[in-house]
Design a protein around this motif. Structure first.
Motif, short mmCIF file in Angstrom:
data_model
loop_
_atom_site.label_atom_id
_atom_site.label_comp_id
_atom_site.label_asym_id
_atom_site.label_seq_id
_atom_site.Cartn_x
_atom_site.Cartn_y
_atom_site.Cartn_z
N PHE A 133 84.03 23.12 21.92
CA PHE A 133 84.32 21.72 21.98
C PHE A 133 85.81 21.75 21.54
CE2 PHE A 133 81.61 18.16 19.51
CZ PHE A 133 82.58 17.16 20.12
N LEU A 168 76.61 23.33 23.36
CA LEU A 168 78.23 22.89 22.84
C LEU A 168 78.46 24.02 21.58
CD1 LEU A 168 80.37 21.15 23.64
CD2 LEU A 168 79.08 19.23 22.03
N ALA A 203 79.72 25.63 25.93
CA ALA A 203 80.85 24.93 26.00
C ALA A 203 81.56 24.77 24.76
CB ALA A 203 80.25 23.50 26.23
N ARG A 227 77.32 14.08 29.44
CA ARG A 227 78.01 14.50 30.49
C ARG A 227 78.91 15.87 30.34
NH1 ARG A 227 83.49 14.28 31.56
NH2 ARG A 227 83.93 13.83 29.68
N VAL A 228 79.39 16.07 29.09
CA VAL A 228 79.98 17.12 28.83
C VAL A 228 79.11 18.33 28.80
CG1 VAL A 228 81.88 16.33 27.80
CG2 VAL A 228 80.48 17.21 26.28
N VAL A 254 85.35 22.41 26.76
CA VAL A 254 85.41 21.02 27.28
C VAL A 254 85.87 19.99 26.34
CG1 VAL A 254 82.93 21.48 28.40
CG2 VAL A 254 82.74 20.88 26.04
N ARG A 255 85.69 18.77 26.55
CA ARG A 255 86.28 17.86 25.59
C ARG A 255 85.67 16.69 25.86
NH1 ARG A 255 91.38 17.84 24.11
NH2 ARG A 255 90.95 15.80 23.32
N LEU A 256 85.47 15.90 24.74
CA LEU A 256 84.71 14.44 24.69
C LEU A 256 86.08 13.57 24.73
CD1 LEU A 256 82.33 16.28 23.78
CD2 LEU A 256 81.55 14.06 22.84
N ASP A 257 85.66 12.36 25.10
CA ASP A 257 86.79 11.29 24.98
C ASP A 257 87.24 11.05 23.69
OD1 ASP A 257 87.71 8.72 26.47
OD2 ASP A 257 87.02 8.03 24.57
N GLU A 259 78.19 10.37 26.84
CA GLU A 259 79.58 11.19 27.00
C GLU A 259 79.00 12.78 26.59
OE1 GLU A 259 82.24 10.82 28.20
OE2 GLU A 259 83.83 12.15 27.02
#
Lengths: 472, 474
Positions: free
Chosen positions: A246, A382, A244, A374-375, A279-282, A371
């Motif tokens: 980042f 990552l 994933a 989750r991702v 993917v991205r985090l909040d 979070e």
């Protein structure tokens, strides 16, 4: 590097390591205390020659307690401190045949990311001595990067192994929380502190982790999880590995050359059969990384270092009462930088502040970890650039700016400390003769994925065992 | 009383473990200073705490005996303050999640039984001991890290006697549990008493003072009573009570101010990050709870209901566990429970005191005392003889053998005694006449003659009875 070193005579390789570290000292300033290695060389008689680190010279960050050998954590307050016991990992290293040649400089008590906050002064980058080593495990990083030793122990509370590893073009591993015992390691922040290591090659890092890892009954947070022979298990065939990327970090990096290097790496990994997705985090959680880190780490630190009071060990300043002794000792013993962090930590714990600062930070930390989980769901690792620039020049190494670059690109690796997930930096190339690298984070106790993908990257970059030439 | 006294008590109690709360150094009292310490107890850099399982077990026992609800998720917190007797600069305690909450202890008061509610019981570690002399301060870290439980009562006590009864009750209970040595004079049990006064029980609580470090149960009562005098005098004069910490001065028989409480100290409590929460196995907790030894209140009830002892005697026995254990053992050999209790409480205790022996050094076997009591009851020996025999039983001898050796066996064979009585009557006709004329003392003379003839072995009660019967027949 360990395997090639093993072809040399034990005494010779250890003496050479010590010799190099001494020669480089006036250039790099990486060492706090040099060892007299005779006793350890004699001690090797009691160790089997096939022990994994038999006769391998290593360096310890100066917050690792060594019985009878000065351990200062690069703080004035511990300048004369001689531990009465060995850290758990020192016992492990000795049993594995390692020969400690030096204790390395660090940011005072682990506080900082530049290694300019060491009582013995700043540590210089072997690729360009006008640039910083990064910190807080700067001394250990440059002693590996300069080829003095193949393995050096560091600790990582925010990114204190992985950032200097990237700045120095070497492997920096922070394993899962609880994987390596912290007993005998002078803390910064207990819930974030990890023991880890630097190496010039993935295989060496994997070998060292097998030596260091495992349950220790003296550290209640240490894990019972079985320890693998990580080196033997390395498989650089990463076909099917799910990676994933980042995106938040990529978006926060301004230097396109760093981004190009990263994109190229992603293409290479794809060619080797890995599945690379984004993917991205909040974003609001990403922006909270730094403040949450500052609050939790300094709250824990202020209590952790309350034992440094001049009463039982370490330096002591006189006073007419016990209270005066403590106040004078702590005022003189810590730098203003450290005292500032204690004030921040203490402030966040005051009864009237605790709920809205410290407790809130703990809650946000949990949200961030959820979070992250989750991702990362469905992915092995990552992946992101480890830093937004190469190691800065001393005068440019400014911390604590509230830019997006600072908040996200320069501090994303703290995710590994919040979550305890294993995380490793790997060099991927050079920018104007300075190394750059990536960082990978895997699921708890899946260090093997880090080594597997790391080995694949190493094969592609050809940077295995790449060290800086230091002009002493 | 002009005012109602409101009392709440905090008790710190050292747990009887082999090693410390968070380190493997031995727990010991009276050892050479700083000999029972390791790097953890001294708060050296890099040390980490490791929870002592035995301490948790003992705390669960105490919490169960206090009827508390057990929190099976064990958590610890840091209490931060700088003091030279606190090596780490923080104490590891259970501020937010005490192991036990919401219990009670039952005490006996003049008005009958009363429940004193327990707010909480939690685990923590002890500090080092300081000695101040002219050169400065010496610190002995042997005590540092010793496991403690702190038991906090609600403000439910209303007199010095109730306070003393509460502390005594807890002390014997914890002792029976084997949880602590509870030696107040050695500091393994320490008692802080909070006292305030108010006009009536409808008024809100008054300003309280805390009396620290009371070293005996009688001092608990004395301190409360003298503090009542002091506070009531101030209130009578229209003054105000200052919130302060005081101590009880035995010589002056009054409480003396130690320091003012200027607002409360902010200890900045937060969860201990080096001890992740420990989920206790419910089955383990149950097994501890089910194997609790008999507690003093239960034992007292058994003595009263099963053995029919007087309440006072039951109390005396129960308050001394070793004596009470001896009594229980003796009861296995004789059903003369009250008589056994009398002999245990008076004769055995007196002999021990006289010989300056502790119960642990006692040589008297419970089965022998039971035998002795049985022999008395059966009329085999007289009470006077029994005391003589006991002197040897106290040294560990079998009472039957003693009686035999001394030839003091009582003659209780009715046939043989009757023959002897007849003989004496035949020889003393004047006494028979005297008896018939209403001179009762003649009986005493005749009994004396039988005793003489039997060389003192005749059972006096039986002899008396037989003489009376025979006299009437003549």
């Amino acid at each position: 590097m360990i395997e090639s070193l093993k072809k040399q005579d034990v005494r010779k390789r250890c003496e050479e390591a010590l010799q190099k570290a001494k020669e480089y000292q006036h250039v790099l300033n990486a060492v706090v205390t040099f060892y007299d290695i005779e006793e350890q060389l004699e001690g090797l008689n009691a160790i089997r020659e096939d022990a994994p680190l038999y006769g391998i010279p290593v360096v310890l960050k100066d917050n690792i307690n060594t019985k009878g050998v000065r351990t200062t954590a690069s703080s004035r307050i511990l300048d004369n401190y001689i531990p009465v016991y060995d850290a758990h990992i020192v016992e492990k290293l000795k049993a594995a045949g390692a020969v400690i040649i030096a204790k390395s400089s660090m940011d005072e008590l682990g506080m900082g990311g530049t290694n300019r906050n060491a009582y013995t002064g700043k540590v210089n980058n072997p690729w360009d001595v006008t640039r910083i080593s990064g910190g807080s495990s700067g001394g250990s990083a440059v002693l590996v990067a300069s080829g003095a030793v193949p393995i050096a122990i560091g600790t990582d509370t925010g990114d204190s192994i992985r950032k200097p590893a990237a700045y120095n073009g070497i492997i920096g591993l922070k394993p899962t929380y609880g994987r390596i015992s912290r007993y005998g390691v002078i803390p910064y922040a207990s819930s974030l502190d990890h023991v880890g290591l630097f190496a010039a090659a993935v295989h060496d890092a994997a070998k060292a982790l097998t030596v260091l890892a495992g349950r220790d009954d003296r550290d209640m947070t240490s894990s019972y999880e079985a320890v693998a022979d990580y080196e033997k298990a390395i498989n650089s065939d990463i076909g099917g590995k799910r990676i994933a990327v980042f995106d938040n970090v990529l978006e926060a990096i301004e230097d396109s050359r760093i981004l190009d290097n990263f994109k190229q790496l992603c293409e290479t990994l794809k060619k080797r059969g890995a599945i690379v997705e984004h993917v991205r985090l909040d974003d609001s959680l990403m922006n909270a990384l730094v403040p949450v880190y500052f609050i939790i780490s300094n709250a824990e630190a202020t209590a952790n270092h309350s034992n440094l009071d001049g009463i039982r060990f370490g330096m002591r300043e006189d006073g007419d009462t016990m209270e005066e002794i403590m106040i004078h000792t702590r005022t003189k013993g810590f730098s203003s930088y450290v005292r500032k962090r204690f004030v921040i930590g203490s402030y966040s714990l005051f009864e009237e502040n605790q709920e809205k600062i410290f407790r809130k930070a703990q809650k946000v930390r949990r949200k961030i970890v959820e979070e992250l989980a989750r991702v990362m769901n469905g992915y092995d690792v990552l992946l992101a650039p480890a830093a937004s620039t190469v190691a800065p020049h001393d005068e440019d190494a400014c911390e604590e700016k509230l830019s997006k670059t600072y908040l996200v690109a320069e501090n994303h690796m703290v995710l590994g400390n919040f979550s305890g997930y294993p995380s490793m930096s790997v060099p991927t190339g050079f920018l104007e003769h300075m190394p750059i690298g990536i960082n990978m984070t895997a699921h708890p106790f899946d260090e093997q994925s880090l080594f597997d993908i790391g080995a694949a990257i190493e094969e592609e970059t050809g940077l295995k065992d790449k060290i800086a030439e230091v002009k002493a | 009383m002009k005012y109602e006294t409101v009392i709440g008590i905090e008790i710190h109690c050292e747990l009887k473990t082999k090693t410390k709360m968070f380190s493997s150094a031995p727990v010991a009292f009276g050892e050479q200073a700083n000999s029972c310490v390791n790097e953890i107890d001294l708060g050296h850099p890099g040390t980490l705490p490791c929870v002592n399982k035995k301490a948790v077990e003992l705390a669960i026992m105490a919490a169960t005996a206090l009827h508390c609800e057990i929190d099976s998720l064990v958590k610890f917190d840091r209490k931060n303050y700088y003091y030279s007797d606190l090596p780490k600069g923080f104490q590891i305690t259970q501020q937010f999640h005490p192991i036990g909450t919401g219990g009670y202890v039952e005490i006996d008061t003049e008005q009958g039984k009363k429940r004193i509610r327990i707010n909480r019981i939690h685990m923590e570690e002890d500090t080092a001991k300081q000695f101040h002399n002219e050169q400065g301060t010496l610190i002995d870290f042997n005590r540092a890290g010793t496991p403690l439980v702190e038991i906090v009562s609600e403000a439910d006590m209303r007199s010095g006697a109730e306070a003393a009864a509460y502390v005594e009750n807890l002390r014997t209970m914890l002792y029976y549990l084997g949880v602590s040595d509870v030696k107040m004079e050695e500091g393994s049990m320490r008692c802080d008493v909070n006292i305030s006064l108010r006009r009536t029980s409808d008024d809100p609580f008054g300003v309280k003072t805390e009396i620290k470090n009371l070293n005996s149960i009688s001092n608990v009562q004395k301190a409360v009573e003298s503090e009542y005098e002091r506070q009531s005098r101030i209130l009578d004069e229209g003054g105000v009570i200052l919130q302060e910490t005081r101590r009880y001065d035995e010589a002056q028989k009054t409480t003396v101010s130690m320091r003012m409480k200027e607002g409360s100290v902010d200890y900045k409590y937060f969860p201990e990050p080096n001890i992740t929460p420990i989920q206790l196995d419910e089955a383990w907790i149950r097994s501890i709870q089910q194997s609790l030894p008999e507690l003093p209140r239960e034992r007292k009830q058994r003595y009263e209901e099963q053995y029919g002892l007087r309440s006072y005697d039951a109390d005396v026995l129960v308050q001394n566990r070793e004596l009470s254990d001896f009594y229980d053992a003796a009861c296995q050999y004789s059903k003369e429970y009250q008589l056994l209790a009398n002999w245990t409480i008076t004769e055995l205790t007196a002999a021990l005191n006289k010989a300056n022996r502790k119960m642990a050094e006692n040589r008297c076997r419970p089965e022998d005392l039971a035998q002795l009591v049985t022999m008395i009851k059966a009329g085999e020996i007289s009470g006077k003889q029994a005391k003589e025999v006991f002197a040897d039983v106290f040294e560990g001898k079998d009472p039957k053998k003693v009686v035999e050796e001394k030839g003091m066996k009582q003659m209780s064979d009715e046939g043989a005694l009757l023959a002897m009585v007849q003989e004496v009557l035949d020889k003393n006709p004047q006494s028979i006449i005297d008896f018939k004329n209403g001179k009762d003392r003649a009986v005493g003379f005749l009994v004396g003659q039988v005793m003489k003839a039997s060389k003192g072995q005749a059972n006096p009660a039986m002899t008396n009875k037989l003489i009376q019967e025979e006299l009437k027949k003549r």
